[in-house]
Design a protein around this motif. Structure first.
Motif, PDB file in Angstrom:
ATOM      1  N   ALA A  92     -55.417  11.313 -12.365  1.00  0.00           N
ATOM      2  CA  ALA A  92     -54.124  11.278 -11.688  1.00  0.00           C
ATOM      3  C   ALA A  92     -54.150  10.271 -10.542  1.00  0.00           C
ATOM      4  O   ALA A  92     -55.162  10.145  -9.842  1.00  0.00           O
ATOM      5  CB  ALA A  92     -53.777  12.671 -11.154  1.00  0.00           C
ATOM      6  N   ALA A 130     -48.861  11.375  -8.792  1.00  0.00           N
ATOM      7  CA  ALA A 130     -48.843  12.557  -9.654  1.00  0.00           C
ATOM      8  C   ALA A 130     -48.338  13.780  -8.892  1.00  0.00           C
ATOM      9  O   ALA A 130     -48.567  13.925  -7.688  1.00  0.00           O
ATOM     10  CB  ALA A 130     -50.240  12.821 -10.204  1.00  0.00           C
ATOM     11  N   ASN A 131     -47.677  14.665  -9.620  1.00  0.00           N
ATOM     12  CA  ASN A 131     -47.159  15.907  -9.054  1.00  0.00           C
ATOM     13  C   ASN A 131     -48.251  16.976  -9.099  1.00  0.00           C
ATOM     14  O   ASN A 131     -48.662  17.391 -10.186  1.00  0.00           O
ATOM     15  CB  ASN A 131     -45.941  16.364  -9.869  1.00  0.00           C
ATOM     16  CG  ASN A 131     -45.273  17.589  -9.290  1.00  0.00           C
ATOM     17  OD1 ASN A 131     -45.894  18.383  -8.595  1.00  0.00           O
ATOM     18  ND2 ASN A 131     -43.992  17.752  -9.590  1.00  0.00           N
ATOM     19  N   THR A 179     -47.641  19.890 -11.463  1.00  0.00           N
ATOM     20  CA  THR A 179     -47.853  19.568 -12.878  1.00  0.00           C
ATOM     21  C   THR A 179     -49.339  19.509 -13.188  1.00  0.00           C
ATOM     22  O   THR A 179     -49.793  20.042 -14.215  1.00  0.00           O
ATOM     23  CB  THR A 179     -47.189  18.222 -13.232  1.00  0.00           C
ATOM     24  OG1 THR A 179     -45.796  18.302 -12.950  1.00  0.00           O
ATOM     25  CG2 THR A 179     -47.402  17.860 -14.688  1.00  0.00           C
ATOM     26  N   ASP A 223     -51.253  22.034 -15.830  1.00  0.00           N
ATOM     27  CA  ASP A 223     -51.927  21.513 -17.014  1.00  0.00           C
ATOM     28  C   ASP A 223     -53.419  21.837 -17.019  1.00  0.00           C
ATOM     29  O   ASP A 223     -54.006  22.069 -18.082  1.00  0.00           O
ATOM     30  CB  ASP A 223     -51.699  20.007 -17.121  1.00  0.00           C
ATOM     31  CG  ASP A 223     -50.244  19.664 -17.469  1.00  0.00           C
ATOM     32  OD1 ASP A 223     -49.486  20.591 -17.834  1.00  0.00           O
ATOM     33  OD2 ASP A 223     -49.869  18.484 -17.368  1.00  0.00           O
ATOM     34  N   LEU A 262     -52.138  11.060 -15.845  1.00  0.00           N
ATOM     35  CA  LEU A 262     -50.927  11.249 -15.041  1.00  0.00           C
ATOM     36  C   LEU A 262     -50.884  10.160 -13.969  1.00  0.00           C
ATOM     37  O   LEU A 262     -51.168  10.384 -12.798  1.00  0.00           O
ATOM     38  CB  LEU A 262     -50.911  12.647 -14.420  1.00  0.00           C
ATOM     39  CG  LEU A 262     -50.848  13.801 -15.427  1.00  0.00           C
ATOM     40  CD1 LEU A 262     -50.899  15.145 -14.722  1.00  0.00           C
ATOM     41  CD2 LEU A 262     -49.599  13.701 -16.293  1.00  0.00           C
ATOM     42  N   GLU A 290     -46.647  11.823 -17.766  1.00  0.00           N
ATOM     43  CA  GLU A 290     -46.193  13.150 -17.355  1.00  0.00           C
ATOM     44  C   GLU A 290     -45.370  13.844 -18.438  1.00  0.00           C
ATOM     45  O   GLU A 290     -45.316  15.073 -18.493  1.00  0.00           O
ATOM     46  CB  GLU A 290     -45.361  13.038 -16.069  1.00  0.00           C
ATOM     47  CG  GLU A 290     -45.009  14.377 -15.451  1.00  0.00           C
ATOM     48  CD  GLU A 290     -44.246  14.227 -14.151  1.00  0.00           C
ATOM     49  OE1 GLU A 290     -44.311  15.140 -13.315  1.00  0.00           O
ATOM     50  OE2 GLU A 290     -43.562  13.190 -13.982  1.00  0.00           O
ATOM     51  N   CYS A 332     -48.424  16.406 -22.637  1.00  0.00           N
ATOM     52  CA  CYS A 332     -49.439  17.321 -22.115  1.00  0.00           C
ATOM     53  C   CYS A 332     -50.382  17.738 -23.233  1.00  0.00           C
ATOM     54  O   CYS A 332     -50.069  17.618 -24.422  1.00  0.00           O
ATOM     55  CB  CYS A 332     -48.798  18.555 -21.467  1.00  0.00           C
ATOM     56  SG  CYS A 332     -47.857  19.598 -22.585  1.00  0.00           S
TER      57      CYS A 332
END
Length: 432
Positions: A235, A239-240, A243, A247, A324, A345, A348
């Motif tokens: 990431a 990146a969030n 999320t 994941d 991500l 994103e 997944c």
């Protein structure tokens, strides 16, 4: 710089197991080799408390079981299987048979021939894994395998109807409600009521994996050695964390031995992801499993650049690698060791596990350094053939073969070449 915000806590692994998996598996295999169906029934009663009149489901029983499955589940099974079928058939089409003439009258060819019979193991136990039916049975059928025997264990003493439906629609030629080592051994060795297969595919627990390992080579071919599910996320600073955390936990819930790793170039993303994982574990229904996995094997690592992140991720050679970042396709160029990549994103790992169409039987424990996962090609034997139609070329090859074989002291090989050199070019040999 490498900063480890979270490291594995293997001190929380609990007491070491005293179970000798290898010895138990060897004993079951030997008993089934000696006593066939009698031993299969004994172990099914012992391990699964399951001893029906017949482990094999009749066509009528299959139809009755499928009729109990809700229509929405059947529709979803068919949609997912169409995705898997589309991708698998495209893979099959990419494998071309060919023939070439390397010299006048010297023909060399290659054919991709399906394995004659395959055994598909569909795990049960903690979860009914419908998707494994698509990945093992359907992919084999797309490869052209004539006969697929499929086994799945009962769950809590009951037939898993949804799994049977998935096996049926995937194209299984025979369905058995039979699990564990006894299922793998029966398929590999053959019994009075189960025909021996040539190849076994599918994931399973430590006992199933060990059975495949012990039977590989002499009895059967196998797809690949399987270990606990793994996920690694690369990431960037955009990146969030919510999320990322979601994941990571989606794979940690597979079992207490599932590594979940985050590599990022942002300390902030790393710290916030850890906080999100802690928060989500308080509301996740499978937190009793995912939490143990995260505590024992979860990692969060901060590096300076994304290039360093890709390099470190390649060292892990994880089963699932999720990217991500703002430019996720960079990973296609900068990484080479992974079972499967999940880019961006909007993608997944769970899509790969359940529905998108690529195969979810993938290499674990670093095996991605040397192999990919299960695919149509695993069910095909790439074989070659040769034909020489020119007398001149056969004679010349005979001369070459004679010299090459004698350089290795293989006189018998040399004489096979001599015969052609003598017959077609008139060469003289003392021994002829």
């Amino acid at each position: 710089m490498v900063l480890k915000l979270k490291q594995p806590n293997r001190s929380n692994a609990g007491p070491a197991s005293t179970v000798d998996v290898s010895a138990i598996v060897r004993g079951v295999i030997n008993d089934i080799r000696a006593d066939g169906d009698k031993a299969v029934r004994t172990y099914s009663k012992k391990f699964d408390k399951w001893s029906p009149e017949s482990f094999k489901l009749s066509p009528e029983e299959i139809q009755q079981i499928v009729s109990t499955v809700p229509q929405q589940i059947i529709d979803d099974i068919k949609q997912v299987q169409e995705n898997v079928r589309t991708f698998a058939l495209a893979q099959r089409a990419s494998l071309k048979d060919f023939e070439l003439e390397i010299r006048p009258g010297v023909h060399l060819g290659q054919k991709n021939v399906p394995i004659n019979s395959v055994g598909a193991y569909i795990p049960g136990g903690r979860y009914p894994l419908l998707a494994s039916s698509h990945m093992t049975i359907l992919t084999a059928k797309c490869a052209g395998v004539p006969h697929v025997t499929a086994c799945t264990p009962p769950i809590a003493g009951k037939i898993p109807a949804n799994t049977v439906a998935a096996m049926h629609f995937a194209g299984a030629d025979a369905i058995y409600i039979l699990g564990g080592v006894q299922a793998v051994a029966a398929m590999a060795i053959g019994t009075e009521t189960m025909k021996k297969v040539d190849f076994i595919a599918g994931p399973g627990n430590a006992f199933v994996a060990e059975a495949k390992r012990q039977l590989f080579g002499e009895e059967i071919g196998i797809d690949l050695p399987a270990g606990p599910t793994e996920v690694l996320i690369v990431a960037d600073e955009h990146a969030n964390p919510f999320t990322v955390a979601t994941d990571l936990l989606s794979q940690a819930e597979h079992g207490p031995d599932s590594p979940a790793v985050l590599i990022t170039n942002s300390q902030s993303v790393g710290e916030k992801t850890i906080a999100e994982v802690d928060r989500l574990l308080k509301i996740l229904p499978t937190a009793d499993i995912a939490g143990v996995s995260w505590d024992r094997l979860g990692e969060v690592i901060v590096v300076d650049t994304l290039d360093e992140a890709y390099k470190l991720a390649d060292e892990y050679a994880s089963e699932h690698v999720q990217i991500l970042t703002q430019k996720p396709r960079e990973a296609l160029e900068k990484m080479s060791n992974y079972g499967a990549l999940f880019l961006g994103e909007k993608t997944c790992v769970s899509y790969g596990d359940k529905c998108i169409g690529t195969n979810h039987v993938l290499p674990t424990r670093g095996a991605a350094r040397y192999t990919g996962g299960l695919w149509v090609g695993k069910y095909l034997k790439t074989v070659t053939y040769q034909e020489v139609t020119s007398e001149q070329e056969s004679g010349e090859l005979g001369r070459l073969c004679g010299r090459a074989a004698r350089a290795e002291n293989f006189e018998g090989h040399a004489r096979s070449g001599d015969v052609r050199a003598h017959q077609f070019l008139g060469d003289k040999f003392e021994w002829i």
